[in-house]
Design a protein around this motif. Sequence first.
Motif, PDB file in Angstrom:
ATOM      1  N   PHE A 194       1.532   8.842  -6.801  1.00 18.75           N
ATOM      2  CA  PHE A 194       1.873  10.417  -6.524  1.00 18.75           C
ATOM      3  C   PHE A 194       3.242  10.988  -7.482  1.00 18.75           C
ATOM      4  O   PHE A 194       3.037  11.977  -7.790  1.00 18.75           O
TER       5      PHE A 194
ATOM      6  N   THR B 260       3.630   9.551   4.517  1.00 22.05           N
ATOM      7  CA  THR B 260       3.850   8.044   4.278  1.00 22.05           C
ATOM      8  C   THR B 260       5.177   7.610   5.099  1.00 22.05           C
ATOM      9  O   THR B 260       5.435   6.896   5.745  1.00 22.05           O
TER      10      THR B 260
ATOM     11  N   VAL C  53       2.750  14.007   0.920  1.00 19.44           N
ATOM     12  CA  VAL C  53       2.304  12.672   0.817  1.00 19.44           C
ATOM     13  C   VAL C  53       3.666  11.824   1.256  1.00 19.44           C
ATOM     14  O   VAL C  53       3.356  11.052   1.997  1.00 19.44           O
TER      15      VAL C  53
ATOM     16  N   LEU D 218       0.674  -1.263  -0.080  1.00 26.69           N
ATOM     17  CA  LEU D 218       0.068   0.016   0.072  1.00 26.69           C
ATOM     18  C   LEU D 218       0.927   1.311  -0.149  1.00 26.69           C
ATOM     19  O   LEU D 218       0.631   2.205  -0.749  1.00 26.69           O
ATOM     20  N   GLY D 219       1.966   1.139   1.187  1.00 27.55           N
ATOM     21  CA  GLY D 219       2.793   2.587   0.855  1.00 27.55           C
ATOM     22  C   GLY D 219       3.565   2.783  -0.388  1.00 27.55           C
ATOM     23  O   GLY D 219       4.006   3.801  -0.803  1.00 27.55           O
TER      24      GLY D 219
ATOM     25  N   THR E 268       1.233   4.019  -2.995  1.00 24.60           N
ATOM     26  CA  THR E 268       1.004   5.513  -2.752  1.00 24.60           C
ATOM     27  C   THR E 268       1.728   6.440  -3.115  1.00 24.60           C
ATOM     28  O   THR E 268       1.678   7.412  -4.030  1.00 24.60           O
ATOM     29  N   ASP E 269       3.222   6.295  -2.688  1.00 27.01           N
ATOM     30  CA  ASP E 269       4.312   7.123  -3.063  1.00 27.01           C
ATOM     31  C   ASP E 269       4.619   6.906  -4.443  1.00 27.01           C
ATOM     32  O   ASP E 269       4.687   8.174  -5.389  1.00 27.01           O
TER      33      ASP E 269
END
Length: 312
Positions: free
Chosen positions: A162, A202, A198, A154-155, A158-159
């Motif tokens: 973006f 994170t 973000v 997930l992390g 996400t990073d």
Amino acid sequence: MQELNQSTVTEFILMGFASNPRTNPLLFTFFLVFYLLILVSNSLLITLIHQDTRLHTLMYFFISVLSMLDMCYTTTTVLQMLVHILSKKRAISFARCVAQMYIFLLFGITESWLFSIMSVDRSVAICHPLWYKVIMSRWVCLLMVGICAAYGVLGGLTDTFFAMRLSYCGPNEIDHYFCEVPAVLKLACEDTSLNDLVDFITGFNVIVVPLSLIVLVYVNIFATIMKIHSAQGQIKAFSTCASHITVVTMFAIPCIIMYMSPGSDSLSNSGKKMALFYNIATAFLNPVIYSLRNKDVKNAFLKLMGRGRAPE
């Protein structure tokens, strides 16, 4: 605009370290030896844990997972760096850059949370030894490792999402030896303030939160150790925690500086060296620290070499 991202920049150039025909062979040899030592030492540790029944405990199970993550974590970046050191062209395609960024984050975030799980394991073993096998069952540990991996997935997504939603219209030279988020963001043609936020969130969730959990767990552990009347018992309990504390410190401090500094200007020559530390040095030192300070691992190694005594 998002559809134009890949058509605007089709590849990046990884600047890496200063290119010098005289020093490149030495640099290549240095990193190659380091990489081979990482593979050999971590593979040996995993083999010892698998072969010796005395090491078939949950603590060593977590250590073997850590060794596996270290090898994957390092391989993601070092192999490409070795090729680029000897190559005149240091290009990486847009798609490969995205893949490397995600895989690096996946293993790195998983490892960060694994450290917190390992501290919980030590806490239960020291503070509640009679309940240890009940609380830390095999299935519970597998579930905890699975949760760490889920955080990594997930992390990392996400990073990476973006970072790659931005437009990259040139220049395309990344001042790093691999596609790390802060370095790539410096090339974006758009405002990166949202990405900085973000990255901070994170970083907070995958570094500060696990680190805070580790601190709280060790406060509880040390309080319990101080209640032990035997000095020898206190030393033994402290020694089981010292290796983990050392490894966590080496990993966490550079990561906090890199990923929680406001803006991406923190990445420079010193930033690349810092990345080398938590990407390569820690992967090399982890098995060394866990083996040199561990009598059981030493005995398992001697047994594997045919020089140790059979288990009693």
